[in-house]
Enzyme design. Structure first.
Site, PDB file in Angstrom:
ATOM      1  N   ASP A 197      -3.041 -13.675   0.254  1.00  0.00           N
ATOM      2  CA  ASP A 197      -3.649 -12.731   1.206  1.00  0.00           C
ATOM      3  C   ASP A 197      -4.685 -13.473   2.041  1.00  0.00           C
ATOM      4  O   ASP A 197      -5.250 -14.478   1.608  1.00  0.00           O
ATOM      5  CB  ASP A 197      -4.334 -11.570   0.460  1.00  0.00           C
ATOM      6  CG  ASP A 197      -4.509 -10.333   1.337  1.00  0.00           C
ATOM      7  OD1 ASP A 197      -3.712  -9.381   1.193  1.00  0.00           O
ATOM      8  OD2 ASP A 197      -5.424 -10.317   2.192  1.00  0.00           O
ATOM      9  N   ASN A 223       5.122  -9.205   3.255  1.00  0.00           N
ATOM     10  CA  ASN A 223       4.525  -7.878   3.222  1.00  0.00           C
ATOM     11  C   ASN A 223       3.302  -7.756   4.131  1.00  0.00           C
ATOM     12  O   ASN A 223       3.012  -6.667   4.624  1.00  0.00           O
ATOM     13  CB  ASN A 223       4.142  -7.542   1.766  1.00  0.00           C
ATOM     14  CG  ASN A 223       3.279  -6.311   1.680  1.00  0.00           C
ATOM     15  OD1 ASN A 223       3.758  -5.187   1.790  1.00  0.00           O
ATOM     16  ND2 ASN A 223       1.969  -6.510   1.517  1.00  0.00           N
ATOM     17  N   TYR A 230       3.127  -2.509  17.596  1.00  0.00           N
ATOM     18  CA  TYR A 230       3.587  -2.396  16.200  1.00  0.00           C
ATOM     19  C   TYR A 230       5.071  -2.057  16.176  1.00  0.00           C
ATOM     20  O   TYR A 230       5.853  -2.668  15.428  1.00  0.00           O
ATOM     21  CB  TYR A 230       2.778  -1.323  15.478  1.00  0.00           C
ATOM     22  CG  TYR A 230       3.086  -1.196  13.994  1.00  0.00           C
ATOM     23  CD1 TYR A 230       2.409  -1.970  13.054  1.00  0.00           C
ATOM     24  CD2 TYR A 230       4.043  -0.297  13.522  1.00  0.00           C
ATOM     25  CE1 TYR A 230       2.677  -1.855  11.686  1.00  0.00           C
ATOM     26  CE2 TYR A 230       4.321  -0.177  12.169  1.00  0.00           C
ATOM     27  CZ  TYR A 230       3.632  -0.954  11.252  1.00  0.00           C
ATOM     28  OH  TYR A 230       3.904  -0.827   9.907  1.00  0.00           O
ATOM     29  N   VAL A 256      -1.317 -15.607   7.243  1.00  0.00           N
ATOM     30  CA  VAL A 256       0.095 -15.871   7.559  1.00  0.00           C
ATOM     31  C   VAL A 256       0.335 -16.278   9.012  1.00  0.00           C
ATOM     32  O   VAL A 256       1.403 -16.788   9.349  1.00  0.00           O
ATOM     33  CB  VAL A 256       1.014 -14.672   7.203  1.00  0.00           C
ATOM     34  CG1 VAL A 256       1.103 -14.452   5.709  1.00  0.00           C
ATOM     35  CG2 VAL A 256       0.592 -13.407   7.939  1.00  0.00           C
ATOM     36  N   LYS A 275       7.933  -4.603  14.603  1.00  0.00           N
ATOM     37  CA  LYS A 275       8.725  -4.264  13.421  1.00  0.00           C
ATOM     38  C   LYS A 275      10.214  -4.156  13.763  1.00  0.00           C
ATOM     39  O   LYS A 275      11.062  -4.499  12.930  1.00  0.00           O
ATOM     40  CB  LYS A 275       8.202  -2.966  12.800  1.00  0.00           C
ATOM     41  CG  LYS A 275       6.780  -3.083  12.221  1.00  0.00           C
ATOM     42  CD  LYS A 275       6.754  -3.980  10.987  1.00  0.00           C
ATOM     43  CE  LYS A 275       5.411  -3.943  10.277  1.00  0.00           C
ATOM     44  NZ  LYS A 275       5.393  -4.698   9.010  1.00  0.00           N
TER      45      LYS A 275
HETATM   46  N1  LIG Z   1       0.817   2.111   4.979  1.00  0.00           N
HETATM   47  C1  LIG Z   1       1.867   2.549   5.641  1.00  0.00           C
HETATM   48  O1  LIG Z   1       1.969   3.757   5.913  1.00  0.00           O
HETATM   49  C2  LIG Z   1       2.987   1.614   6.027  1.00  0.00           C
HETATM   50  C3  LIG Z   1       4.209   2.163   6.385  1.00  0.00           C
HETATM   51  C4  LIG Z   1       5.270   1.327   6.704  1.00  0.00           C
HETATM   52  C5  LIG Z   1       5.108  -0.039   6.650  1.00  0.00           C
HETATM   53  N2  LIG Z   1       3.905  -0.566   6.307  1.00  0.00           N
HETATM   54  C6  LIG Z   1       3.820  -2.035   6.218  1.00  0.00           C
HETATM   55  O2  LIG Z   1       3.543  -2.398   4.883  1.00  0.00           O
HETATM   56  C7  LIG Z   1       2.927  -3.680   4.844  1.00  0.00           C
HETATM   57  C8  LIG Z   1       1.747  -3.628   3.888  1.00  0.00           C
HETATM   58  O3  LIG Z   1       0.745  -2.798   4.435  1.00  0.00           O
HETATM   59  P1  LIG Z   1      -0.135  -1.760   3.593  1.00  0.00           P
HETATM   60  O4  LIG Z   1       0.126  -0.430   4.167  1.00  0.00           O
HETATM   61  O5  LIG Z   1       0.038  -1.997   2.147  1.00  0.00           O
HETATM   62  O6  LIG Z   1      -1.590  -2.156   4.118  1.00  0.00           O
HETATM   63  P2  LIG Z   1      -2.885  -2.807   3.466  1.00  0.00           P
HETATM   64  O7  LIG Z   1      -3.822  -3.006   4.594  1.00  0.00           O
HETATM   65  O8  LIG Z   1      -3.349  -2.001   2.298  1.00  0.00           O
HETATM   66  O9  LIG Z   1      -2.360  -4.218   2.938  1.00  0.00           O
HETATM   67  C9  LIG Z   1      -2.017  -5.240   3.843  1.00  0.00           C
HETATM   68  C10 LIG Z   1      -2.561  -6.559   3.340  1.00  0.00           C
HETATM   69  O10 LIG Z   1      -2.192  -7.560   4.288  1.00  0.00           O
HETATM   70  C11 LIG Z   1      -3.288  -8.442   4.419  1.00  0.00           C
HETATM   71  N3  LIG Z   1      -3.248  -9.144   5.695  1.00  0.00           N
HETATM   72  C12 LIG Z   1      -3.538  -8.666   6.930  1.00  0.00           C
HETATM   73  N4  LIG Z   1      -3.446  -9.638   7.835  1.00  0.00           N
HETATM   74  C13 LIG Z   1      -3.077 -10.749   7.159  1.00  0.00           C
HETATM   75  C14 LIG Z   1      -2.840 -12.100   7.550  1.00  0.00           C
HETATM   76  N5  LIG Z   1      -2.990 -12.500   8.821  1.00  0.00           N
HETATM   77  N6  LIG Z   1      -2.471 -12.985   6.599  1.00  0.00           N
HETATM   78  C15 LIG Z   1      -2.350 -12.602   5.304  1.00  0.00           C
HETATM   79  N7  LIG Z   1      -2.599 -11.359   4.876  1.00  0.00           N
HETATM   80  C16 LIG Z   1      -2.960 -10.448   5.799  1.00  0.00           C
HETATM   81  C17 LIG Z   1      -4.517  -7.563   4.309  1.00  0.00           C
HETATM   82  O11 LIG Z   1      -5.688  -8.306   3.954  1.00  0.00           O
HETATM   83  C18 LIG Z   1      -4.090  -6.578   3.222  1.00  0.00           C
HETATM   84  O12 LIG Z   1      -4.490  -7.019   1.942  1.00  0.00           O
HETATM   85  C19 LIG Z   1       2.590  -4.014   6.290  1.00  0.00           C
HETATM   86  O13 LIG Z   1       3.526  -4.946   6.786  1.00  0.00           O
HETATM   87  C20 LIG Z   1       2.728  -2.690   7.014  1.00  0.00           C
HETATM   88  O14 LIG Z   1       3.052  -2.846   8.360  1.00  0.00           O
HETATM   89  C21 LIG Z   1       2.834   0.222   6.003  1.00  0.00           C
END
Ligand SMILES: NC(=O)c1ccc[n+]([C@@H]2O[C@H](COP(=O)([O-])OP(=O)(O)OC[C@H]3O[C@@H](n4cnc5c(N)ncnc54)[C@H](O)[C@@H]3O)[C@@H](O)[C@H]2O)c1
Length: 252
Positions: free
Chosen positions: A36, A89, A155, A63, A159
């Site tokens: 992370d 992720n 976004y 990343v 995606k």
């Molecule tokens: N929460 C939702 O409703 C939802 C729905 C569909 C898809 N997603 C996708 O799920 C994935 C996970 O998101 P989440 O909802 O668990 O959010 P979250 O913010 O709880 O977790 C995301 C993590 O990614 C890390 N991160 C952000 N930028 C980064 C970088 N440049 N390098 C490394 N790590 C980085 C953050 O520090 C965080 O720990 C994402 O790709 C998001 O687009 C989320």
């Protein structure tokens, strides 16, 4: 145990779905690289796993930094001697802006993390998988990668691009023991809202219309269970699929 001895990298694993996946994969016997941008958060998740009897390695990785991603892969190979599974992720939201209001800065940042980073980790990982004759990639996409009204333009486009990357990778390397799938979650209760800044009122207003049709939100652990299936041998014939998990939201 469904992932015995498997070595797995999960990016963005300090929070939300990545954290839930890392913990579940470790409970299923995997050696998990908890990566992370927030090193402290990754360390906490790895410590929780270790205290529960699992095996985990924390790595601070942005990343969108090419050198950091190379180091992530190299250090995983040095530590565990192999890499079996990659879970892309890490991701951020935009500010819900439509294309009329998007700035180059927002577009570039969202694409760097949500799209280009996914291509780069796969570019480094696929040759390792080709050499060993097996490997699994799972990309956490979003129903925003399949629908037009779940987020802003950046976004949504970022995606949608990963849907294409996932399918292309799945097909091109299908005869080399490599599988590549995506998950498309609906609304999940995580910390991703923290990445939403300078919210655009117009875009937010338009997308919120769709929220009224959403039956419910999910807990990250519900998505982690789907991820477990898709990275395990139980899904051996699933390749190039984008699996929706949205509680029926997009069935409307
Ligand atoms: N929460 C939702 O409703 C939802 C729905 C569909 C898809 N997603 C996708 O799920 C994935 C996970 O998101 P989440 O909802 O668990 O959010 P979250 O913010 O709880 O977790 C995301 C993590 O990614 C890390 N991160 C952000 N930028 C980064 C970088 N440049 N390098 C490394 N790590 C980085 C953050 O520090 C965080 O720990 C994402 O790709 C998001 O687009 C989320």
């Amino acid at each position: 145990m469904r992932l015995s001895e498997k070595v797995i990298i999960v990016t963005g694993a300090a929070s939300g779905m990545g954290k839930a996946m890392a913990e579940l994969f470790a409970a299923e016997g995997a050696r998990v690289v908890v990566s992370d941008i927030h090193g402290d958060g990754a360390t906490q998740v790895a410590e929780t796993i270790t205290k529960s009897g699992g095996v985990a390695l924390a790595m601070e990785t942005n990343v969108s930094d090419v050198a950091a991603v190379q180091h992530l892969i190299d250090h995983t190979l040095t530590t565990y001697g192999k890499l079996d599974i990659l879970v892309n992720n890490a991701g951020i939201m935009d500010g819900m802006e439509g294309v009329a209001d998007i700035t180059d800065e927002r577009w570039d940042q969202v694409f760097a993390i949500n799209t280009t980073a996914v291509m780069r980790t796969m570019r480094l990982t696929v040759p390792i998988f080709q050499k060993q004759g097996h490997g699994v990639i799972l990309n956490n996409i979003s129903i925003g990668g399949l629908n037009g009204a779940r987020a802003g333009a950046a976004y949504t486009a970022s995606k949608h691009a990963v849907v294409g990357l996932t399918k292309n990778t799945a097909y091109l390397y299908a005869n080399e023991g490599i599988r590549c799938n995506g998950i498309a979650p609906g609304a999940v209760e995580t910390n991703i809202g923290q990445s939403m800044t300078n919210i655009n009122d117009f875009g937010m207003g338009r997308t919120m219309l769709g929220m009224g049709l959403n039956p419910r939100t999910a807990q990250p652990e519900e998505i982690a269970k789907l991820a477990l299936f898709l990275v395990s041998e139980e899904s051996s014939f699933v390749n190039g699929a984008i699996v929706v998990a949205d509680g029926g939201w997009s069935a409307y």
